[in-house]
Design a protein around this motif. Structure first.
Motif, PDB file in Angstrom:
ATOM      1  N   LEU A  81       0.851  -1.187   0.000  1.00 25.02           N
ATOM      2  CA  LEU A  81       0.000   0.000   0.000  1.00 25.02           C
ATOM      3  C   LEU A  81       0.886   1.237   0.000  1.00 25.02           C
ATOM      4  N   PRO A  82       0.742   2.111  -1.007  1.00 24.11           N
ATOM      5  CA  PRO A  82       1.597   3.300  -1.057  1.00 24.11           C
ATOM      6  C   PRO A  82       1.221   4.291   0.041  1.00 24.11           C
ATOM      7  N   VAL A  83       2.244   4.868   0.689  1.00 25.68           N
ATOM      8  CA  VAL A  83       2.025   5.899   1.703  1.00 25.68           C
ATOM      9  C   VAL A  83       2.745   7.203   1.347  1.00 25.68           C
ATOM     10  N   ALA A  84       3.706   7.127   0.454  1.00 26.95           N
ATOM     11  CA  ALA A  84       4.442   8.289  -0.045  1.00 26.95           C
ATOM     12  C   ALA A  84       5.201   7.830  -1.286  1.00 26.95           C
ATOM     13  N   LYS A  85       5.823   8.783  -1.988  1.00 31.37           N
ATOM     14  CA  LYS A  85       6.625   8.399  -3.142  1.00 31.37           C
ATOM     15  C   LYS A  85       7.743   7.464  -2.678  1.00 31.37           C
ATOM     16  N   ASP A  86       7.796   6.277  -3.256  1.00 34.08           N
ATOM     17  CA  ASP A  86       8.818   5.274  -2.945  1.00 34.08           C
ATOM     18  C   ASP A  86       8.708   4.695  -1.533  1.00 34.08           C
ATOM     19  N   SER A  87       7.567   4.861  -0.868  1.00 34.60           N
ATOM     20  CA  SER A  87       7.344   4.287   0.462  1.00 34.60           C
ATOM     21  C   SER A  87       6.031   3.508   0.471  1.00 34.60           C
TER      22      SER A  87
ATOM     23  N   PHE B  89       2.857  -2.909   4.300  1.00 31.47           N
ATOM     24  CA  PHE B  89       2.038  -4.102   4.125  1.00 31.47           C
ATOM     25  C   PHE B  89       1.856  -4.760   5.478  1.00 31.47           C
ATOM     26  N   ARG B  90       0.773  -5.520   5.597  1.00 29.48           N
ATOM     27  CA  ARG B  90       0.481  -6.220   6.845  1.00 29.48           C
ATOM     28  C   ARG B  90       1.003  -7.640   6.744  1.00 29.48           C
ATOM     29  N   ARG B  91       1.829  -8.014   7.722  1.00 22.44           N
ATOM     30  CA  ARG B  91       2.369  -9.371   7.806  1.00 22.44           C
ATOM     31  C   ARG B  91       2.068  -9.887   9.203  1.00 22.44           C
ATOM     32  N   ARG B  92       1.202 -10.863   9.262  1.00 23.37           N
ATOM     33  CA  ARG B  92       0.694 -11.366  10.540  1.00 23.37           C
ATOM     34  C   ARG B  92       0.040 -10.217  11.289  1.00 23.37           C
ATOM     35  N   ASP B  93       0.500  -9.917  12.488  1.00 16.48           N
ATOM     36  CA  ASP B  93      -0.082  -8.829  13.278  1.00 16.48           C
ATOM     37  C   ASP B  93       0.732  -7.546  13.212  1.00 16.48           C
TER      38      ASP B  93
ATOM     39  N   TRP C 103       7.073  -1.495   6.993  1.00 12.52           N
ATOM     40  CA  TRP C 103       7.343  -0.328   6.146  1.00 12.52           C
ATOM     41  C   TRP C 103       8.476  -0.668   5.194  1.00 12.52           C
ATOM     42  N   ILE C 104       8.310  -0.286   3.919  1.00 15.63           N
ATOM     43  CA  ILE C 104       9.352  -0.470   2.899  1.00 15.63           C
ATOM     44  C   ILE C 104       9.610   0.879   2.239  1.00 15.63           C
ATOM     45  N   ASP C 105      10.879   1.234   2.110  1.00 12.64           N
ATOM     46  CA  ASP C 105      11.288   2.439   1.391  1.00 12.64           C
ATOM     47  C   ASP C 105      12.257   2.054   0.289  1.00 12.64           C
TER      48      ASP C 105
ATOM     49  N   TYR D 291      13.800  -2.520   4.346  1.00 13.92           N
ATOM     50  CA  TYR D 291      12.707  -3.436   4.622  1.00 13.92           C
ATOM     51  C   TYR D 291      12.809  -3.906   6.064  1.00 13.92           C
ATOM     52  N   ALA D 292      11.852  -3.544   6.883  1.00 14.81           N
ATOM     53  CA  ALA D 292      11.830  -3.967   8.282  1.00 14.81           C
ATOM     54  C   ALA D 292      13.167  -3.697   8.972  1.00 14.81           C
ATOM     55  N   LEU D 293      13.661  -2.481   8.833  1.00 18.85           N
ATOM     56  CA  LEU D 293      14.906  -2.001   9.451  1.00 18.85           C
ATOM     57  C   LEU D 293      16.171  -2.577   8.837  1.00 18.85           C
ATOM     58  N   ARG D 294      16.056  -3.321   7.739  1.00 21.58           N
ATOM     59  CA  ARG D 294      17.232  -3.830   7.025  1.00 21.58           C
ATOM     60  C   ARG D 294      17.396  -3.035   5.745  1.00 21.58           C
ATOM     61  N   GLN D 295      18.638  -2.773   5.367  1.00 18.57           N
ATOM     62  CA  GLN D 295      18.918  -2.072   4.126  1.00 18.57           C
ATOM     63  C   GLN D 295      19.496  -3.074   3.136  1.00 18.57           C
ATOM     64  N   LEU D 296      18.854  -3.203   1.991  1.00 25.67           N
ATOM     65  CA  LEU D 296      19.288  -4.141   0.970  1.00 25.67           C
ATOM     66  C   LEU D 296      19.652  -3.386  -0.295  1.00 25.67           C
TER      67      LEU D 296
END
Length: 64
Positions: free
Chosen positions: A13-19, A22-26, A30-32, A46-51
């Protein structure tokens, strides 16, 4: 746009440009996406990891 994690598919689900979120379990995850000077996606957070794009394409799960 969708994300596949561990064989499951989640709508982003978009929340901002390039952000996106999504809901995973409970949890709400956030993805940027971060772009280089040419405007190409160079890495993502992704979930505090930078890839980096290279680590995602190579299937690596190392933190960058």
């Amino acid at each position: 746009m969708y994300l596949e994690v561990d064989g499951l598919v989640y709508p982003l689900l978009p929340v901002a440009k390039d952000s996106f979120i999504f809901r995973r379990r409970d949890s709400i995850v956030w993805i940027d996406f971060f772009r280089d000077r040419e405007g190409e996606v160079a890495r993502m957070s992704y979930a505090l990891r930078q890839l980096t794009k290279a680590s995602v394409n190579n299937g690596s799960s190392e933190q960058q």
